[in-house]
Design an enzyme around this catalytic site. Structure first.
Site, short mmCIF file in Angstrom:
data_model
loop_
_atom_site.label_atom_id
_atom_site.label_comp_id
_atom_site.label_asym_id
_atom_site.label_seq_id
_atom_site.Cartn_x
_atom_site.Cartn_y
_atom_site.Cartn_z
N ASP A 94 -59.15 -20.14 -44.13
CA ASP A 94 -58.11 -20.78 -43.34
C ASP A 94 -57.10 -21.48 -44.26
O ASP A 94 -55.88 -21.41 -44.03
CB ASP A 94 -58.72 -21.79 -42.38
CG ASP A 94 -57.69 -22.74 -41.81
OD1 ASP A 94 -56.81 -22.28 -41.07
OD2 ASP A 94 -57.74 -23.95 -42.12
N ASP B 195 -51.51 -20.48 -37.25
CA ASP B 195 -52.59 -21.02 -38.07
C ASP B 195 -53.26 -22.20 -37.37
O ASP B 195 -54.49 -22.33 -37.39
CB ASP B 195 -52.04 -21.46 -39.42
CG ASP B 195 -53.11 -22.02 -40.33
OD1 ASP B 195 -54.08 -21.29 -40.64
OD2 ASP B 195 -53.00 -23.19 -40.74
N ASP C 130 -57.13 -22.42 -36.17
CA ASP C 130 -57.98 -23.55 -36.56
C ASP C 130 -58.81 -24.05 -35.39
O ASP C 130 -60.00 -24.32 -35.50
CB ASP C 130 -57.13 -24.70 -37.10
CG ASP C 130 -56.60 -24.44 -38.49
OD1 ASP C 130 -56.99 -23.43 -39.11
OD2 ASP C 130 -55.77 -25.25 -38.95
#
Length: 215
Positions: free
Chosen positions: A84, A105, A109
């Protein structure tokens, strides 16, 4: 490609002026992601994002197997967190960062944190405690996002409950459950520790945002 210091400065700009140097764990985590990104500069950031989500999701069925498989599940949790950070490092250091990628992103997450909570649950933590762990993973970033919509330009100083802490704690709790006679004790202890840190972190963030919103 940006230098490490340039990358950290750019990361700070993308995260509301947060200083990564204020926390050794976060600084070290980002530095590790930068070091990993250098030889992989040609890799599309979206590939790292997708692979990280897949690895996080795979930790859940691995944890279901129980026993020593829990150790592998814990490793997968940690690896997913590193992937990540890798996607962000790739995007920023190679000049491919975008608002669309930033939002994607952030969404990924949150999905990986659902997987972490699920892995803790199947490892033996009570369902309500695993759910609380997951909720406290989500809450700080939700508060920061809402504060941003309210006009707060800065996201506040780094708390004790940032993304690296969540990943490391979940990974050790799930993996540790495979090394002790009673997996439920390790998973429950890890989830409880995460909830405690989460409450403290949200309180720290709440004080900062309260001041910013009062201006």
């Amino acid at each position: 490609m940006l230098t490490r210091d340039e990358y950290l400065a750019a990361w700070s700009q993308w995260h509301g002026g947060t200083d990564p140097g204020a926390n050794r764990l976060v600084h070290g985590w980002l530095s590790a992601a930068y070091a990993l990104a250098r030889p992989l500069a040609a890799l599309p950031p979206i590939a790292a994002t997708g692979f990280g989500l897949a690895v996080a999701a795979s930790a859940v069925p691995t944890a279901v197997a129980g026993g020593r498989w829990l150790v592998l599940a814990g490793v997968l949790v940690g690896l997913s967190g590193l992937l990540d950070s890798l996607d962000g490092a790739l995007a920023i250091t190679t000049g491919r960062a975008s608002r669309r990628g930033f939002v994607l992103d952030s969404a990924v997450d949150r999905l990986t944190e659902v997987a972490y909570a699920a892995a803790l649950w199947v490892a033996g933590a009570p369902g309500w405690l695993a759910a609380a762990f997951g909720a406290l993973c989500w809450l700080p970033d939700y508060l920061r996002a809402r504060a941003g919509q309210a006009g707060v330009a800065e996201t506040g100083a780094i708390s004790v409950w940032e993304r690296p802490t969540r990943v490391i704690l979940a990974g050790f709790a799930v993996g540790g459950a495979g090394l002790v006679p009673d997996a439920a004790v390790a998973a429950t202890g890890g989830a409880a520790a995460g909830c405690l840190l989460g409450v403290v972190g949200v309180a720290q963030l709440g004080v900062q945002l309260r001041r910013a919103l009062a201006d």
